[in-house]
Design an enzyme around this catalytic site. Structure first.
Site, PDB file in Angstrom:
ATOM      1  N   SER A 259       0.827  -1.214   0.000  1.00 46.24           N
ATOM      2  CA  SER A 259       0.000   0.000   0.000  1.00 46.24           C
ATOM      3  C   SER A 259       0.857   1.258   0.000  1.00 46.24           C
ATOM      4  O   SER A 259       1.735   1.413   0.843  1.00 46.24           O
ATOM      5  CB  SER A 259      -0.863   0.059   1.264  1.00 46.24           C
ATOM      6  OG  SER A 259      -1.679  -1.059   1.348  1.00 46.24           O
TER       7      SER A 259
ATOM      8  N   HIS B 143      -4.236   0.161  -4.657  1.00 44.69           N
ATOM      9  CA  HIS B 143      -3.713  -1.099  -5.194  1.00 44.69           C
ATOM     10  C   HIS B 143      -4.156  -1.216  -6.649  1.00 44.69           C
ATOM     11  O   HIS B 143      -5.300  -1.534  -6.928  1.00 44.69           O
ATOM     12  CB  HIS B 143      -4.241  -2.304  -4.422  1.00 44.69           C
ATOM     13  CG  HIS B 143      -3.847  -2.303  -2.975  1.00 44.69           C
ATOM     14  ND1 HIS B 143      -2.743  -2.959  -2.508  1.00 44.69           N
ATOM     15  CD2 HIS B 143      -4.406  -1.720  -1.910  1.00 44.69           C
ATOM     16  CE1 HIS B 143      -2.634  -2.778  -1.213  1.00 44.69           C
ATOM     17  NE2 HIS B 143      -3.635  -2.031  -0.814  1.00 44.69           N
TER      18      HIS B 143
ATOM     19  N   HIS C 196      -5.803  -9.106  -0.450  1.00 44.18           N
ATOM     20  CA  HIS C 196      -5.644  -9.371   0.981  1.00 44.18           C
ATOM     21  C   HIS C 196      -6.725 -10.335   1.450  1.00 44.18           C
ATOM     22  O   HIS C 196      -7.775 -10.456   0.827  1.00 44.18           O
ATOM     23  CB  HIS C 196      -5.739  -8.063   1.764  1.00 44.18           C
ATOM     24  CG  HIS C 196      -4.669  -7.081   1.390  1.00 44.18           C
ATOM     25  ND1 HIS C 196      -4.758  -6.289   0.271  1.00 44.18           N
ATOM     26  CD2 HIS C 196      -3.483  -6.786   1.964  1.00 44.18           C
ATOM     27  CE1 HIS C 196      -3.670  -5.558   0.176  1.00 44.18           C
ATOM     28  NE2 HIS C 196      -2.880  -5.833   1.191  1.00 44.18           N
TER      29      HIS C 196
ATOM     30  N   TYR D  79      -8.633  -9.898   3.913  1.00 41.60           N
ATOM     31  CA  TYR D  79      -9.856  -9.237   4.372  1.00 41.60           C
ATOM     32  C   TYR D  79     -10.812  -9.053   3.201  1.00 41.60           C
ATOM     33  O   TYR D  79     -11.955  -8.664   3.370  1.00 41.60           O
ATOM     34  CB  TYR D  79      -9.576  -7.889   5.069  1.00 41.60           C
ATOM     35  CG  TYR D  79      -8.715  -6.911   4.301  1.00 41.60           C
ATOM     36  CD1 TYR D  79      -9.211  -6.207   3.206  1.00 41.60           C
ATOM     37  CD2 TYR D  79      -7.405  -6.697   4.668  1.00 41.60           C
ATOM     38  CE1 TYR D  79      -8.422  -5.324   2.503  1.00 41.60           C
ATOM     39  CE2 TYR D  79      -6.602  -5.803   3.976  1.00 41.60           C
ATOM     40  CZ  TYR D  79      -7.115  -5.123   2.899  1.00 41.60           C
ATOM     41  OH  TYR D  79      -6.317  -4.256   2.205  1.00 41.60           O
ATOM     42  N   GLU D  80     -10.307  -9.317   1.974  1.00 40.57           N
ATOM     43  CA  GLU D  80     -11.156  -9.173   0.789  1.00 40.57           C
ATOM     44  C   GLU D  80     -11.775 -10.497   0.371  1.00 40.57           C
ATOM     45  O   GLU D  80     -12.793 -10.516  -0.307  1.00 40.57           O
ATOM     46  CB  GLU D  80     -10.326  -8.647  -0.389  1.00 40.57           C
ATOM     47  CG  GLU D  80      -9.745  -7.272  -0.172  1.00 40.57           C
ATOM     48  CD  GLU D  80      -8.723  -6.936  -1.241  1.00 40.57           C
ATOM     49  OE1 GLU D  80      -9.135  -6.446  -2.299  1.00 40.57           O
ATOM     50  OE2 GLU D  80      -7.526  -7.175  -1.016  1.00 40.57           O
TER      51      GLU D  80
ATOM     52  N   ALA E  44       2.813  -1.748   4.103  1.00 45.34           N
ATOM     53  CA  ALA E  44       2.631  -0.670   5.069  1.00 45.34           C
ATOM     54  C   ALA E  44       2.292  -1.345   6.393  1.00 45.34           C
ATOM     55  O   ALA E  44       1.537  -2.314   6.422  1.00 45.34           O
ATOM     56  CB  ALA E  44       1.482   0.218   4.623  1.00 45.34           C
TER      57      ALA E  44
ATOM     58  N   MET F 211      -1.542  -6.371   7.578  1.00 48.36           N
ATOM     59  CA  MET F 211      -2.586  -7.291   7.102  1.00 48.36           C
ATOM     60  C   MET F 211      -2.137  -8.040   5.841  1.00 48.36           C
ATOM     61  O   MET F 211      -2.975  -8.519   5.082  1.00 48.36           O
ATOM     62  CB  MET F 211      -3.874  -6.518   6.792  1.00 48.36           C
ATOM     63  CG  MET F 211      -4.432  -5.722   7.965  1.00 48.36           C
ATOM     64  SD  MET F 211      -5.872  -4.752   7.468  1.00 48.36           S
ATOM     65  CE  MET F 211      -6.011  -3.600   8.853  1.00 48.36           C
ATOM     66  N   SER F 212      -0.827  -8.105   5.606  1.00 48.19           N
ATOM     67  CA  SER F 212      -0.401  -8.749   4.353  1.00 48.19           C
ATOM     68  C   SER F 212       0.898  -9.529   4.538  1.00 48.19           C
ATOM     69  O   SER F 212       1.278  -9.873   5.647  1.00 48.19           O
ATOM     70  CB  SER F 212      -0.252  -7.696   3.253  1.00 48.19           C
ATOM     71  OG  SER F 212       0.805  -6.826   3.543  1.00 48.19           O
TER      72      SER F 212
ATOM     73  N   ASN G 140       2.194   4.222  10.844  1.00 48.28           N
ATOM     74  CA  ASN G 140       1.496   4.670  12.061  1.00 48.28           C
ATOM     75  C   ASN G 140       2.026   3.893  13.248  1.00 48.28           C
ATOM     76  O   ASN G 140       2.679   2.866  13.073  1.00 48.28           O
ATOM     77  CB  ASN G 140      -0.026   4.436  11.928  1.00 48.28           C
ATOM     78  CG  ASN G 140      -0.345   2.979  11.653  1.00 48.28           C
ATOM     79  OD1 ASN G 140      -0.267   2.519  10.502  1.00 48.28           O
ATOM     80  ND2 ASN G 140      -0.670   2.227  12.691  1.00 48.28           N
TER      81      ASN G 140
ATOM     82  N   HIS H 223      -7.323   4.035   6.234  1.00 46.37           N
ATOM     83  CA  HIS H 223      -6.563   3.647   5.037  1.00 46.37           C
ATOM     84  C   HIS H 223      -5.933   4.879   4.390  1.00 46.37           C
ATOM     85  O   HIS H 223      -4.792   4.835   3.913  1.00 46.37           O
ATOM     86  CB  HIS H 223      -7.471   2.908   4.057  1.00 46.37           C
ATOM     87  CG  HIS H 223      -6.720   2.321   2.897  1.00 46.37           C
ATOM     88  ND1 HIS H 223      -5.693   1.398   3.053  1.00 46.37           N
ATOM     89  CD2 HIS H 223      -6.818   2.536   1.561  1.00 46.37           C
ATOM     90  CE1 HIS H 223      -5.211   1.073   1.864  1.00 46.37           C
ATOM     91  NE2 HIS H 223      -5.873   1.753   0.948  1.00 46.37           N
TER      92      HIS H 223
HETATM   93  N1  HPA Z   1      -2.509  -2.400  11.634  1.00 46.03           N
HETATM   94  C1  HPA Z   1      -2.747  -3.243  10.625  1.00 46.03           C
HETATM   95  N2  HPA Z   1      -2.391  -3.005   9.376  1.00 46.03           N
HETATM   96  C2  HPA Z   1      -1.755  -1.848   9.114  1.00 46.03           C
HETATM   97  C3  HPA Z   1      -1.466  -0.926  10.120  1.00 46.03           C
HETATM   98  C4  HPA Z   1      -1.867  -1.221  11.451  1.00 46.03           C
HETATM   99  O1  HPA Z   1      -1.641  -0.450  12.413  1.00 46.03           O
HETATM  100  N3  HPA Z   1      -0.822   0.116   9.520  1.00 46.03           N
HETATM  101  C5  HPA Z   1      -0.735  -0.185   8.206  1.00 46.03           C
HETATM  102  N4  HPA Z   1      -1.294  -1.378   7.949  1.00 46.03           N
END
Ligand code: HPA
Length: 277
Positions: free
Chosen positions: A35, A66, A88, A90-91, A118, A216-217, A240, A252
């Site tokens: 991402s 993406h 991903h 989650y999709e 990310a 998440m990847s 973050n 996101h």
């Molecule tokens: N958590 C999960 N996935 C992420 C995060 C996070 O804090 N930051 C970027 N992708």
């Protein structure tokens, strides 16, 4: 769900299309861009672009940031395949699109998969917009992409992942970061399934487990790649602090914005590492 035979056909057809796009180039490495890190694709010299929709069995992407395309060309003079975008968990529950993508580049002759993502930091010294070399992972997705019938054409039923993230390649990326003056932390990446970000309690839990970054990847990609014998190396771009570790509100859009802040160092690191990987 697709049959194993149809999957094999997709892999072979996609391999042939990738070989056609490569037009004689013989890349040892494929890079999956996470991402907000898609800018690296613009650095490819004379790219041949193939949309994922042209590649049988490749993922059809739905998330902003993406774009689904495979690019063949050279990065810093070195032949490469860049995979812009991935699916991903989650999709979808369906691991086959990701399997097709990774197995097809392997079938096209690639030996190493460079993963990027990310991620949120779980440690105060790993700061937003900095990079972290992934030295190991925790699979907390609640699934493994290799469950179900095993196709021995690709790899064995059971396989070890004690060496999932290649130590020799890690050393090379580490040395590259040092010579380029790029701050590169190191640590364990834990994958949650998403799509919700974590709760502060979950973040405290995985800190206790020894994880250093959360996302998440990349874990499914790593497992599929190791199963078929690809070597894996990877870098997280910290976008973050994990939930509860700062006052920022996670979204996101926030991930994409902060990934672009770390992207310059990420691009410099990958370009330079191309010469040694
Ligand atoms: N958590 C999960 N996935 C992420 C995060 C996070 O804090 N930051 C970027 N992708």
């Amino acid at each position: 769900m697709i049959t194993p035979q149809a999957h094999l056909e997709n892999v072979n057809q996609s391999r042939d299309k990738i070989l056609a796009a490569l037009a004689g180039l013989k890349p040892k490495i494929a890079i999956i861009l996470g991402s907000g890190l898609g800018g690296l694709a613009d650095k490819i010299e004379q790219p041949v672009t193939v949309a994922y929709r042209e590649l049988p069995g490749f993922p059809v992407l739905t998330v902003a940031g993406h774009v689904g395309a495979l690019l063949a060309g050279k990065l810093n003079g070195v032949p490469v395949i860049v995979l812009k975008g991935r699916k991903h968990f989650y999709e979808t529950d369906d691991a086959y699109p990701l399997k097709t993508m990774i197995r097809a580049v392997h079938a096209a002759g690639v030996e190493t998969l460079f993963l990027s993502n990310a991620a949120g930091s779980l440690r105060p010294h790993i700061k937003v917009s900095e990079l972290m070399l992934i030295t190991d992972h925790i699979n907390f997705l609640g699934l493994n992409p290799l469950t179900g019938p095993n196709d021995d054409t690709f790899g064995p039923r059971f396989f070890p992942v004690s060496d999932a993230w290649d130590k020799t390649l890690c050393a090379k990326v580490r040395a590259t970061a040092q010579s380029e003056g790029i701050t590169l932390h190191e640590g364990v990446y834990v994958a949650f399934r998403g799509p919700s970000f974590e709760t502060p309690a979950e973040i405290r839990m995985v800190q206790g487990w020894g994880a250093d970054a959360v996302g998440m990847s990349s874990v499914p990609d790593c497992l599929i790649a190791r199963h078929c014998g690809l070597k894996v190396v990877g870098v997280s771009c910290i976008t973050n602090m994990g939930a509860g570790l700062s006052d920022e509100k996670l979204s996101h859009a926030h991930t994409l914005e902060n990934a672009s802040r770390g992207a310059a160092a990420f691009e410099r690191l990958v370009m330079s590492a191309m010469k040694v990987l």
